[in-house]
Scaffold this motif. Sequence first.
Motif, PDB file in Angstrom:
ATOM      1  N   ILE A 193       0.821  -1.207   0.000  1.00  0.00           N
ATOM      2  CA  ILE A 193       0.000   0.000   0.000  1.00  0.00           C
ATOM      3  C   ILE A 193       0.868   1.275   0.000  1.00  0.00           C
ATOM      4  N   GLY A 194       2.138   1.122   0.380  1.00  0.00           N
ATOM      5  CA  GLY A 194       3.064   2.255   0.428  1.00  0.00           C
ATOM      6  C   GLY A 194       3.316   2.883  -0.936  1.00  0.00           C
ATOM      7  N   PHE A 195       3.024   2.165  -2.018  1.00  0.00           N
ATOM      8  CA  PHE A 195       3.232   2.707  -3.364  1.00  0.00           C
ATOM      9  C   PHE A 195       2.152   3.710  -3.763  1.00  0.00           C
ATOM     10  N   PHE A 196       1.077   3.812  -2.975  1.00  0.00           N
ATOM     11  CA  PHE A 196      -0.064   4.648  -3.366  1.00  0.00           C
ATOM     12  C   PHE A 196      -0.020   6.001  -2.662  1.00  0.00           C
ATOM     13  N   ASN A 197      -0.645   7.014  -3.271  1.00  0.00           N
ATOM     14  CA  ASN A 197      -0.736   8.324  -2.605  1.00  0.00           C
ATOM     15  C   ASN A 197      -1.783   8.264  -1.485  1.00  0.00           C
TER      16      ASN A 197
END
Length: 246
Positions: free
Chosen positions: A73-77
């Motif tokens: 989820i860290g890849f998302f804004n």
Amino acid sequence: MRIAIISDIHGNFEALTSALCEIRQFCVDKIICLGDIVGYGASPVECMELAMENIETCVAGNHDWATVGKTQIGFFNAVSRAAIEWTSRKLAPHHIKYLENLSVSFSNGSFHVVHASPNKPHQWHYIMTWNDAKEAFSHLDKQVCFVGHSHIPVIWSEEGRLIRVVFSASETSASFTIGESSKYIINVGSVGQPRDGDPRGCFVIFDTDKKLVSFHRFLYDIISAQNKIFYAGLPSFLAERLGAGI
Ligand code: ZN
């Protein structure tokens, strides 16, 4: 064979029901979904049920897999993350199992389907520039690949042509014949969150015998989809962008 290809529903029940209604007129043999059934919109459960009932083949999208913990989820804004976390609290175990079991790509005869790019599909690369397209073509062994992910309907041809599929307000469809001499990557646009400045939903009908790809735009109840996002307490930008198609 006539196939409907849809992508990026993003929890927008109003858009999905309208799309399925339109698709019915084309008497298709099957419906293929290029992923992102959920994420952003306020009706993930309703969309999962409709998708599981109506879609014969579906590949995984980055939001689908982030919702079930298969993509970080860290890849998302921040806005996307808020919607993914909200969505994962809403889904039932059988929805989660369905999303977990989706594969990242699927091939059938002369064509390939994937959410983002045939270039390392699980890394969700966008195809926005000619360099992205070249890299994607080098990983494609079929003549045609259908993709979603950018939510913008376009056709890339391997010989270096980019066709932007732009519609005036009065146009609802645009057709292209696939030539024999090139490979093509075709972005089918988005059912539930268009981003090409046209708020109408978009899907593709592919006639595999005639090699005819037709893009279709459809109206849906945007106000209702927006209201559900506001009432759910999701970031208001997610509602506002539906009205502008951005
Ligand atoms: Zn998407």
